[in-house]
Design an enzyme around this catalytic site. Structure first.
Site, PDB file in Angstrom:
ATOM      1  N   TYR A 180       0.840  -1.202   0.000  1.00 24.72           N
ATOM      2  CA  TYR A 180       0.000   0.000   0.000  1.00 24.72           C
ATOM      3  C   TYR A 180       0.875   1.253   0.000  1.00 24.72           C
ATOM      4  CZ  TYR A 180      -3.615   3.169   1.930  1.00 24.72           C
ATOM      5  OH  TYR A 180      -4.482   4.206   2.153  1.00 24.72           O
ATOM      6  N   LYS A 184       1.102   4.099  -2.820  1.00 24.34           N
ATOM      7  CA  LYS A 184       0.755   5.489  -2.504  1.00 24.34           C
ATOM      8  C   LYS A 184       1.911   6.436  -2.814  1.00 24.34           C
ATOM      9  CE  LYS A 184      -3.516   5.164  -1.093  1.00 24.34           C
ATOM     10  NZ  LYS A 184      -4.556   5.528  -2.080  1.00 24.34           N
TER      11      LYS A 184
HETATM   12  N1  NAD Z   1      -9.894   6.228   5.321  1.00 24.01           N
HETATM   13  C1  NAD Z   1      -8.708   6.728   5.612  1.00 24.01           C
HETATM   14  O1  NAD Z   1      -8.421   7.124   6.753  1.00 24.01           O
HETATM   15  C2  NAD Z   1      -7.663   6.821   4.531  1.00 24.01           C
HETATM   16  C3  NAD Z   1      -6.358   7.192   4.901  1.00 24.01           C
HETATM   17  C4  NAD Z   1      -5.391   7.332   3.928  1.00 24.01           C
HETATM   18  C5  NAD Z   1      -5.727   7.108   2.594  1.00 24.01           C
HETATM   19  N2  NAD Z   1      -6.993   6.723   2.248  1.00 24.01           N
HETATM   20  C6  NAD Z   1      -7.284   6.478   0.837  1.00 24.01           C
HETATM   21  O2  NAD Z   1      -8.509   7.102   0.477  1.00 24.01           O
HETATM   22  C7  NAD Z   1      -9.169   6.319  -0.507  1.00 24.01           C
HETATM   23  C8  NAD Z   1     -10.591   5.991  -0.063  1.00 24.01           C
HETATM   24  O3  NAD Z   1     -10.537   5.218   1.100  1.00 24.01           O
HETATM   25  P1  NAD Z   1     -11.843   4.831   1.954  1.00 24.01           P
HETATM   26  O4  NAD Z   1     -11.392   4.778   3.349  1.00 24.01           O
HETATM   27  O5  NAD Z   1     -12.981   5.693   1.552  1.00 24.01           O
HETATM   28  O6  NAD Z   1     -12.066   3.315   1.425  1.00 24.01           O
HETATM   29  P2  NAD Z   1     -13.406   2.455   1.196  1.00 24.01           P
HETATM   30  O7  NAD Z   1     -12.983   1.026   1.305  1.00 24.01           O
HETATM   31  O8  NAD Z   1     -14.521   2.947   2.056  1.00 24.01           O
HETATM   32  O9  NAD Z   1     -13.792   2.786  -0.326  1.00 24.01           O
HETATM   33  C9  NAD Z   1     -12.993   2.373  -1.400  1.00 24.01           C
HETATM   34  C10 NAD Z   1     -13.881   2.127  -2.612  1.00 24.01           C
HETATM   35  O10 NAD Z   1     -13.034   1.774  -3.724  1.00 24.01           O
HETATM   36  C11 NAD Z   1     -13.719   0.792  -4.491  1.00 24.01           C
HETATM   37  N3  NAD Z   1     -12.784   0.012  -5.290  1.00 24.01           N
HETATM   38  C12 NAD Z   1     -11.861  -0.882  -4.826  1.00 24.01           C
HETATM   39  N4  NAD Z   1     -11.215  -1.457  -5.844  1.00 24.01           N
HETATM   40  C13 NAD Z   1     -11.710  -0.917  -6.987  1.00 24.01           C
HETATM   41  C14 NAD Z   1     -11.447  -1.090  -8.365  1.00 24.01           C
HETATM   42  N5  NAD Z   1     -10.533  -1.972  -8.780  1.00 24.01           N
HETATM   43  N6  NAD Z   1     -12.130  -0.356  -9.267  1.00 24.01           N
HETATM   44  C15 NAD Z   1     -13.056   0.553  -8.855  1.00 24.01           C
HETATM   45  N7  NAD Z   1     -13.376   0.755  -7.572  1.00 24.01           N
HETATM   46  C16 NAD Z   1     -12.718   0.023  -6.648  1.00 24.01           C
HETATM   47  C17 NAD Z   1     -14.425  -0.068  -3.449  1.00 24.01           C
HETATM   48  O11 NAD Z   1     -15.509  -0.811  -4.013  1.00 24.01           O
HETATM   49  C18 NAD Z   1     -14.871   0.974  -2.414  1.00 24.01           C
HETATM   50  O12 NAD Z   1     -16.204   1.394  -2.638  1.00 24.01           O
HETATM   51  C19 NAD Z   1      -8.285   5.096  -0.754  1.00 24.01           C
HETATM   52  O13 NAD Z   1      -7.453   5.330  -1.863  1.00 24.01           O
HETATM   53  C20 NAD Z   1      -7.474   5.015   0.515  1.00 24.01           C
HETATM   54  O14 NAD Z   1      -6.252   4.345   0.305  1.00 24.01           O
HETATM   55  C21 NAD Z   1      -7.964   6.558   3.195  1.00 24.01           C
END
Ligand code: NAD
Length: 317
Positions: A180, A184
């Protein structure tokens, strides 16, 4: 949208005209859940036409379903907005192209893409299998490339557009998420390359490093010092997509709760020189007192957490 607020103890009603992104055509991946969904809802509320792209998978990328994207399209339509679902995976070139083409087919152009889609497969480096590495790098890094690639070609023609990638503070290093973290970090470099490569075509590229309570962050085994809701992240994305942010490119912004912060640009900080080639023993004799190293604060924090855990305290991140 009618809002009401208090001024000097009095309720004052005012009309908030939601048009920060009026008429813009924006595609958002991972828009079915969590942060992507919040971004999609806000963009639509601010007047954009939105492609809700989501493969509808579990947290590790399993069991795809189109219901997840369809549900957000319905939410937007019920609120009076305009949206179309694409349930493809971002990991294929065809999927990335279809996401961008759907915006062009429906609204004639693509003003912004926001690549939020992501999955997690956590494992220590020494135990990580190929099928834990490949899908994570493929979903985050290639999944940003496939959409950026298709959008960049259209935006070059239009001579305008905004590319937004989603990184994480974990790009600076992560104990049990080398896959990851590497993906990133790759997204940050991809965004910077898009910023320099697309600058002459009036296309901007920026990165968000979010923190928010979602299913993805729910299994972090420690209390986060900073946290917030997906809806706290969305306004910064909407701002970057808007005409007000045309001067901003090549940046990484943290967005968490009420905090927005900018990251530095990587650069050399110290150097040592000699006429001709160094030998290893010459380097050994000189390096600590000259170039030295830039200490990883994360290693110090981990050490403090290990000590806190050993003494029975709950570790804080
Ligand atoms: N939540 C946090 O605190 C946090 C922290 C750092 C980074 N992020 C990043 O923010 C982004 C969103 O995270 P989140 O927490 O909302 O995650 P989440 O799991 O709630 O949502 C991610 C979405 O991406 C979709 N997805 C996964 N693989 C896919 C693909 N191959 N094609 C199309 N869609 C796909 C999933 O179906 C899901 O709906 C991610 O990139 C994550 O790495 C989140």
């Amino acid at each position: 949208m009618l809002t009401s607020r208090q001024i000097s103890g009095r309720d004052v009603s005012e009309v908030y005209v939601a048009e920060f992104l009026k008429g813009k055509s924006i595609a958002i991946t991972g828009a079915g859940r969590g942060i992507g969904r919040a971004v999609a809802l806000l963009c639509a509320a601010e007047g954009a036409n939105v492609v809700v792209a989501d493969y509808g998978v579990g947290m590790a990328g399993e069991d795809p379903t189109s219901e997840v994207a369809d549900a957000v399209v319905k939410e937007i339509a019920d609120a009076g907005g305009t949206a179309v679902a694409v349930a493809d995976t971002v990991t294929s070139m065809e999927g990335g192209a279809r996401i961008v083409q759907t915006a062009i087919d429906n609204w004639g152009r693509i003003d912004g893409v926001v690549c939020v889609a992501g999955i997690l497969r956590e494992r220590m480096l020494f135990n990580m299998a190929e099928d834990e590495w490949d899908p994570v790098v493929e979903t985050h890094l290639k999944g940003t490339f496939t959409v950026f690639r298709a959008a960049a070609a259209a935006m070059k023609q239009q001579q305008s557009g905004t590319l937004i990638g989603f990184t994480s503070g974990a790009f600076a290093g992560s104990v049990a998420q080398a896959n990851y973290s590497a993906a990133k970090g790759g997204i940050v470099s991809l965004v910077r390359s898009a910023a320099v490569g697309m600058h002459r075509y009036n296309v901007t590229a920026n990165c968000i490093a979010p923190i928010a309570r979602t299913r993805m962050s729910a299994n972090v085994p420690m209390e986060l010092a900073e946290n917030g809701e997906p809806e706290d992240v969305a306004p910064m994305v909407a701002y970057l997509l808007s005409d007000a942010a045309r001067h901003i490119t090549g940046q990484v912004y943290t967005a968490v709760g009420g905090k927005i912060a900018v990251w530095n640009q990587p650069r050399e900080v110290r150097a040592m020189y000699k006429d001709g080639r160094w030998t290893p023993d010459e380097i050994a004799a000189r390096i600590d007192s000259t170039v030295g190293q830039e200490r990883m604060a994360m290693i110090d924090r981990l050490e403090a957490m290990r000590q806190a855990a050993a003494s029975g305290e709950k570790p804080n991140a």
